[in-house]
Design a protein around this motif. Structure first.
Motif, PDB file in Angstrom:
ATOM      1  N   UNK A  38      45.296  51.694  43.068  1.00  0.00           N
ATOM      2  CA  UNK A  38      44.605  50.478  42.542  1.00  0.00           C
ATOM      3  C   UNK A  38      45.202  50.104  41.041  1.00  0.00           C
ATOM      4  N   UNK A  39      45.614  51.171  40.521  1.00  0.00           N
ATOM      5  CA  UNK A  39      46.344  50.614  39.185  1.00  0.00           C
ATOM      6  C   UNK A  39      47.639  49.771  39.393  1.00  0.00           C
ATOM      7  N   UNK A  40      48.295  50.331  40.437  1.00  0.00           N
ATOM      8  CA  UNK A  40      49.692  49.523  40.809  1.00  0.00           C
ATOM      9  C   UNK A  40      49.325  48.087  41.232  1.00  0.00           C
ATOM     10  N   UNK A  41      48.176  47.876  42.083  1.00  0.00           N
ATOM     11  CA  UNK A  41      47.857  46.628  42.556  1.00  0.00           C
ATOM     12  C   UNK A  41      47.378  45.790  41.381  1.00  0.00           C
ATOM     13  N   UNK A  42      46.758  46.249  40.459  1.00  0.00           N
ATOM     14  CA  UNK A  42      46.275  45.403  39.196  1.00  0.00           C
ATOM     15  C   UNK A  42      47.443  45.212  38.472  1.00  0.00           C
ATOM     16  N   UNK A  43      48.451  45.958  38.521  1.00  0.00           N
ATOM     17  CA  UNK A  43      49.756  45.819  37.712  1.00  0.00           C
ATOM     18  C   UNK A  43      50.282  44.464  38.110  1.00  0.00           C
ATOM     19  N   UNK A  44      50.529  44.861  39.719  1.00  0.00           N
ATOM     20  CA  UNK A  44      51.352  43.603  40.433  1.00  0.00           C
ATOM     21  C   UNK A  44      50.413  42.226  40.264  1.00  0.00           C
ATOM     22  N   UNK A  45      49.116  42.431  40.325  1.00  0.00           N
ATOM     23  CA  UNK A  45      48.359  40.921  40.304  1.00  0.00           C
ATOM     24  C   UNK A  45      48.495  40.357  38.674  1.00  0.00           C
ATOM     25  N   UNK A  46      48.440  41.157  37.752  1.00  0.00           N
ATOM     26  CA  UNK A  46      48.732  40.707  36.410  1.00  0.00           C
ATOM     27  C   UNK A  46      50.085  40.148  36.344  1.00  0.00           C
ATOM     28  N   UNK A  47      50.999  40.757  36.746  1.00  0.00           N
ATOM     29  CA  UNK A  47      52.522  40.247  36.788  1.00  0.00           C
ATOM     30  C   UNK A  47      52.461  39.012  37.513  1.00  0.00           C
ATOM     31  N   UNK A  48      51.998  38.817  38.618  1.00  0.00           N
ATOM     32  CA  UNK A  48      51.938  37.686  39.502  1.00  0.00           C
ATOM     33  C   UNK A  48      51.181  36.491  38.926  1.00  0.00           C
ATOM     34  N   UNK A  55      58.430  33.915  42.739  1.00  0.00           N
ATOM     35  CA  UNK A  55      58.012  34.887  43.381  1.00  0.00           C
ATOM     36  C   UNK A  55      56.685  35.373  42.973  1.00  0.00           C
ATOM     37  N   UNK A  56      56.139  34.736  41.775  1.00  0.00           N
ATOM     38  CA  UNK A  56      55.027  34.823  41.213  1.00  0.00           C
ATOM     39  C   UNK A  56      53.539  34.666  41.947  1.00  0.00           C
ATOM     40  N   UNK A  57      53.564  33.688  42.333  1.00  0.00           N
ATOM     41  CA  UNK A  57      52.069  33.167  43.251  1.00  0.00           C
ATOM     42  C   UNK A  57      52.064  34.066  44.537  1.00  0.00           C
ATOM     43  N   UNK A  58      53.034  34.165  45.346  1.00  0.00           N
ATOM     44  CA  UNK A  58      53.161  34.861  46.430  1.00  0.00           C
ATOM     45  C   UNK A  58      52.555  36.571  45.939  1.00  0.00           C
ATOM     46  N   UNK A  59      53.302  36.927  44.939  1.00  0.00           N
ATOM     47  CA  UNK A  59      53.128  38.329  44.590  1.00  0.00           C
ATOM     48  C   UNK A  59      51.451  38.457  44.027  1.00  0.00           C
ATOM     49  N   UNK A  60      51.104  37.319  43.426  1.00  0.00           N
ATOM     50  CA  UNK A  60      49.551  37.324  42.893  1.00  0.00           C
ATOM     51  C   UNK A  60      48.421  37.351  44.309  1.00  0.00           C
ATOM     52  N   UNK A  61      49.025  36.297  45.124  1.00  0.00           N
ATOM     53  CA  UNK A  61      48.195  36.295  46.532  1.00  0.00           C
ATOM     54  C   UNK A  61      48.251  37.646  47.097  1.00  0.00           C
ATOM     55  N   UNK A  62      49.367  38.226  47.208  1.00  0.00           N
ATOM     56  CA  UNK A  62      49.414  39.475  47.888  1.00  0.00           C
ATOM     57  C   UNK A  62      48.388  40.652  47.164  1.00  0.00           C
ATOM     58  N   UNK A 114      43.414  29.659  44.174  1.00  0.00           N
ATOM     59  CA  UNK A 114      43.139  28.575  45.183  1.00  0.00           C
ATOM     60  C   UNK A 114      43.090  27.328  44.368  1.00  0.00           C
ATOM     61  N   UNK A 115      42.202  27.446  43.288  1.00  0.00           N
ATOM     62  CA  UNK A 115      42.132  26.015  42.349  1.00  0.00           C
ATOM     63  C   UNK A 115      43.297  25.585  41.700  1.00  0.00           C
ATOM     64  N   UNK A 116      44.345  26.569  41.444  1.00  0.00           N
ATOM     65  CA  UNK A 116      45.568  26.170  40.640  1.00  0.00           C
ATOM     66  C   UNK A 116      46.657  26.080  41.609  1.00  0.00           C
ATOM     67  N   UNK A 117      46.586  26.032  42.950  1.00  0.00           N
ATOM     68  CA  UNK A 117      47.544  25.984  43.749  1.00  0.00           C
ATOM     69  C   UNK A 117      48.498  24.562  43.457  1.00  0.00           C
TER      70      UNK A 117
END
Length: 123
Positions: A38-48, A55-62, A114-117
């Protein structure tokens, strides 16, 4: 505010997972591995969410999608089979140990994405 929450959870969940795995992994390996995941997922979300690269938005979505699935699956399993989760993870009981922020955060993250796409994707 959303990014700040992701950063706090990235640091907290990752640190918690690392300490749990380093000091008491045998006590609840699944729970402790999920804490680190979960920590790795939160890091990836924050970076995205923070970066502005191709690659930022696809990373954030994933990452936020994985977070949503994780908190729902782990939350449900931790209630239905408490023996599999003798110790809590960040996502246990839908984030009850963290004031249910882990179940609210991906909802807010997905709404923000979704709102900022990009305008071209809205049509």
């Amino acid at each position: 505010m959303l990014i700040a929450l992701y950063l706090v959870f990235a640091v907290a969940a990752t640190a918690r997972g690392v300490v749990q795995i380093a000091t008491k992994f045998d006590g609840a390996p699944l729970a402790y591995a999920l804490s680190l995941f979960s920590g790795v997922v939160y890091i990836a979300a924050a970076v995205g969410l923070i970066t502005d690269r191709r690659w930022s938005r696809p990373l954030a979505w994933a990452a936020v999608g994985t977070e949503m699935a994780g908190v729902l699956i782990v939350g449900l399993l931790s209630i239905l089979d408490s023996t599999a989760f003798p110790h809590d993870t960040v996502w246990s009981r839908f984030g009850a140990g963290y004031g249910y922020v882990p179940i609210i955060l991906p909802v807010l993250g997905l709404m923000w994405l979704w709102q900022t796409r990009p305008i071209a994707a809205r049509d």
